[in-house]
Motif scaffolding. Structure first.
Motif, PDB file in Angstrom:
ATOM      1  N   CYS A 275      48.860  29.656  24.435  1.00  0.00           N
ATOM      2  CA  CYS A 275      47.758  28.779  24.055  1.00  0.00           C
ATOM      3  C   CYS A 275      47.401  27.719  25.097  1.00  0.00           C
ATOM      4  O   CYS A 275      46.234  27.340  25.240  1.00  0.00           O
ATOM      5  CB  CYS A 275      48.077  28.072  22.735  1.00  0.00           C
ATOM      6  SG  CYS A 275      48.667  29.161  21.422  1.00  0.00           S
TER       7      CYS A 275
ATOM      8  N   HIS B 150      43.948  25.644  25.781  1.00  0.00           N
ATOM      9  CA  HIS B 150      43.938  24.435  24.963  1.00  0.00           C
ATOM     10  C   HIS B 150      44.607  23.243  25.633  1.00  0.00           C
ATOM     11  O   HIS B 150      44.433  22.110  25.173  1.00  0.00           O
ATOM     12  CB  HIS B 150      44.610  24.719  23.610  1.00  0.00           C
ATOM     13  CG  HIS B 150      43.816  25.641  22.745  1.00  0.00           C
ATOM     14  ND1 HIS B 150      42.743  25.221  21.987  1.00  0.00           N
ATOM     15  CD2 HIS B 150      43.935  26.974  22.521  1.00  0.00           C
ATOM     16  CE1 HIS B 150      42.235  26.244  21.328  1.00  0.00           C
ATOM     17  NE2 HIS B 150      42.929  27.332  21.634  1.00  0.00           N
TER      18      HIS B 150
ATOM     19  N   PHE C  93      42.202  19.634  19.481  1.00  0.00           N
ATOM     20  CA  PHE C  93      42.806  19.764  18.155  1.00  0.00           C
ATOM     21  C   PHE C  93      42.553  18.539  17.285  1.00  0.00           C
ATOM     22  O   PHE C  93      42.767  18.579  16.077  1.00  0.00           O
ATOM     23  CB  PHE C  93      44.308  20.020  18.275  1.00  0.00           C
ATOM     24  CG  PHE C  93      44.639  21.374  18.845  1.00  0.00           C
ATOM     25  CD1 PHE C  93      43.866  22.483  18.545  1.00  0.00           C
ATOM     26  CD2 PHE C  93      45.727  21.541  19.684  1.00  0.00           C
ATOM     27  CE1 PHE C  93      44.161  23.732  19.066  1.00  0.00           C
ATOM     28  CE2 PHE C  93      46.037  22.783  20.207  1.00  0.00           C
ATOM     29  CZ  PHE C  93      45.254  23.884  19.899  1.00  0.00           C
TER      30      PHE C  93
ATOM     31  N   ILE D 137      38.959  20.929  13.125  1.00  0.00           N
ATOM     32  CA  ILE D 137      40.277  21.537  13.248  1.00  0.00           C
ATOM     33  C   ILE D 137      41.305  20.747  12.450  1.00  0.00           C
ATOM     34  O   ILE D 137      42.215  21.324  11.847  1.00  0.00           O
ATOM     35  CB  ILE D 137      40.696  21.632  14.731  1.00  0.00           C
ATOM     36  CG1 ILE D 137      39.677  22.478  15.493  1.00  0.00           C
ATOM     37  CG2 ILE D 137      42.090  22.243  14.871  1.00  0.00           C
ATOM     38  CD1 ILE D 137      39.976  22.647  16.962  1.00  0.00           C
TER      39      ILE D 137
ATOM     40  N   ALA E   4      40.901  21.994   8.992  1.00  0.00           N
ATOM     41  CA  ALA E   4      41.108  23.428   8.765  1.00  0.00           C
ATOM     42  C   ALA E   4      42.462  23.657   8.112  1.00  0.00           C
ATOM     43  O   ALA E   4      43.424  22.922   8.360  1.00  0.00           O
ATOM     44  CB  ALA E   4      41.023  24.183  10.089  1.00  0.00           C
TER      45      ALA E   4
ATOM     46  N   ASP F 113      46.062  25.529   7.331  1.00  0.00           N
ATOM     47  CA  ASP F 113      47.065  26.176   8.174  1.00  0.00           C
ATOM     48  C   ASP F 113      46.820  27.679   8.233  1.00  0.00           C
ATOM     49  O   ASP F 113      46.935  28.308   9.294  1.00  0.00           O
ATOM     50  CB  ASP F 113      48.466  25.906   7.633  1.00  0.00           C
ATOM     51  CG  ASP F 113      48.872  24.450   7.756  1.00  0.00           C
ATOM     52  OD1 ASP F 113      48.227  23.728   8.536  1.00  0.00           O
ATOM     53  OD2 ASP F 113      49.819  24.035   7.067  1.00  0.00           O
TER      54      ASP F 113
ATOM     55  N   LEU G 197      43.995  28.476  10.627  1.00  0.00           N
ATOM     56  CA  LEU G 197      44.393  28.416  12.037  1.00  0.00           C
ATOM     57  C   LEU G 197      45.230  29.644  12.407  1.00  0.00           C
ATOM     58  O   LEU G 197      45.057  30.223  13.480  1.00  0.00           O
ATOM     59  CB  LEU G 197      45.181  27.132  12.305  1.00  0.00           C
ATOM     60  CG  LEU G 197      44.410  25.815  12.169  1.00  0.00           C
ATOM     61  CD1 LEU G 197      45.323  24.639  12.469  1.00  0.00           C
ATOM     62  CD2 LEU G 197      43.190  25.800  13.084  1.00  0.00           C
TER      63      LEU G 197
ATOM     64  N   TYR H 113      38.711  33.785  17.643  1.00  0.00           N
ATOM     65  CA  TYR H 113      37.636  32.940  17.087  1.00  0.00           C
ATOM     66  C   TYR H 113      36.678  32.611  18.227  1.00  0.00           C
ATOM     67  O   TYR H 113      37.089  32.064  19.253  1.00  0.00           O
ATOM     68  CB  TYR H 113      38.220  31.662  16.492  1.00  0.00           C
ATOM     69  CG  TYR H 113      37.200  30.806  15.780  1.00  0.00           C
ATOM     70  CD1 TYR H 113      36.866  31.062  14.453  1.00  0.00           C
ATOM     71  CD2 TYR H 113      36.555  29.766  16.441  1.00  0.00           C
ATOM     72  CE1 TYR H 113      35.922  30.294  13.791  1.00  0.00           C
ATOM     73  CE2 TYR H 113      35.613  28.987  15.786  1.00  0.00           C
ATOM     74  CZ  TYR H 113      35.297  29.253  14.467  1.00  0.00           C
ATOM     75  OH  TYR H 113      34.352  28.489  13.824  1.00  0.00           O
TER      76      TYR H 113
ATOM     77  N   VAL I 103      51.158  27.056  14.589  1.00  0.00           N
ATOM     78  CA  VAL I 103      50.355  26.155  13.751  1.00  0.00           C
ATOM     79  C   VAL I 103      51.134  24.875  13.456  1.00  0.00           C
ATOM     80  O   VAL I 103      50.583  23.768  13.506  1.00  0.00           O
ATOM     81  CB  VAL I 103      49.937  26.854  12.442  1.00  0.00           C
ATOM     82  CG1 VAL I 103      49.300  25.857  11.477  1.00  0.00           C
ATOM     83  CG2 VAL I 103      48.968  27.990  12.737  1.00  0.00           C
TER      84      VAL I 103
ATOM     85  N   ARG J 279      50.025  21.076  14.458  1.00  0.00           N
ATOM     86  CA  ARG J 279      50.003  19.931  13.541  1.00  0.00           C
ATOM     87  C   ARG J 279      50.813  18.765  14.123  1.00  0.00           C
ATOM     88  O   ARG J 279      50.443  17.594  13.963  1.00  0.00           O
ATOM     89  CB  ARG J 279      50.565  20.337  12.179  1.00  0.00           C
ATOM     90  CG  ARG J 279      49.744  21.356  11.410  1.00  0.00           C
ATOM     91  CD  ARG J 279      48.301  20.943  11.270  1.00  0.00           C
ATOM     92  NE  ARG J 279      47.584  21.791  10.322  1.00  0.00           N
ATOM     93  CZ  ARG J 279      46.271  21.883  10.270  1.00  0.00           C
ATOM     94  NH1 ARG J 279      45.517  21.204  11.124  1.00  0.00           N
ATOM     95  NH2 ARG J 279      45.678  22.676   9.387  1.00  0.00           N
TER      96      ARG J 279
END
Length: 203
Positions: free
Chosen positions: A99, A103, A124, A129, A132, A134, A137, A145, A164, A168
């Motif tokens: 990721c 990201h 994030f 987001i 959203a 869990d 995601l 996506y 995920v 968080r």
């Protein structure tokens, strides 16, 4: 003249054979799963999926079996803080591998791929987001996506949930209040010369 007629008749017969073959393709028999068929050597109409195929449930009836109705906390079924720490460590490892390139390490959407021209994802901390689920995601990780590539072929469901959980944690790290920090963390924050409101916490 005869040769020309023969050629014409041969062409017409070939076209007729092609048309018959096309109709055979159009009107194929319908087989139910497990039904017998003489088309294959094992006599079974059902075929094994190609190697590397990723099964994905779809439709509203499949929401539970696919995990889309299961929130992260329930799916983890963690019993102690140590288990959750191990989950976060696994999530960070997988996040860094799959990721962070887009990201970014902090989730700001500024990864190395983005710095080289790839469309920047939302950070994030973006409200969409943050709000959203869990499961939503986790589904984005599995299915992709927008321009994001689906990772179902390399990130299994458990690792997706771990990622995920780590996302968080990244979100929380940028919205936590000073009152939520451990005293040693506040001391370390001030020792580093970073104002609390800029270091992930706020007064």
């Amino acid at each position: 003249m005869k040769a020309r007629h023969v050629a014409v008749w041969f062409a017409l017969l070939s076209l007729a054979a092609c048309e018959r073959g096309m109709h055979n393709m159009y009107d194929q028999p319908y087989y139910r799963p497990g039904a017998p068929s003489q088309l294959f050597a094992d006599g079974n109409a059902s075929r094994r999926p190609p190697w590397g195929t990723v099964a994905a449930a779809s439709g509203s009836a499949a929401a539970t079996s696919s995990g889309r109705r299961t929130e992260t906390a329930a799916a983890y079924q963690l019993t102690d803080a140590g288990s959750y720490l191990a989950l976060l460590q696994r999530g960070r490892q997988r996040y860094d591998i799959y990721c962070a390139a887009c990201h970014g390490l902090s989730g700001a959407g500024d990864g190395m791929v983005v710095q080289r021209g790839f469309p920047a994802p939302l950070p994030f901390t973006d409200p969409s987001i943050m709000q959203a689920s869990d499961a939503g995601l986790a589904q984005a990780i599995q299915r992709g996506y927008g321009v994001m590539y689906p990772f179902a072929d390399r990130v299994n469901q458990g690792d997706g949930q771990a990622i995920v959980a780590y996302i968080r944690a990244l979100q929380l790290s940028q919205h936590v209040t000073v009152s939520q920090l451990q005293p040693r963390d506040v001391v370390a924050l001030h020792a580093a010369g970073v104002p609390a409101q800029h270091g992930g916490g706020r007064e």
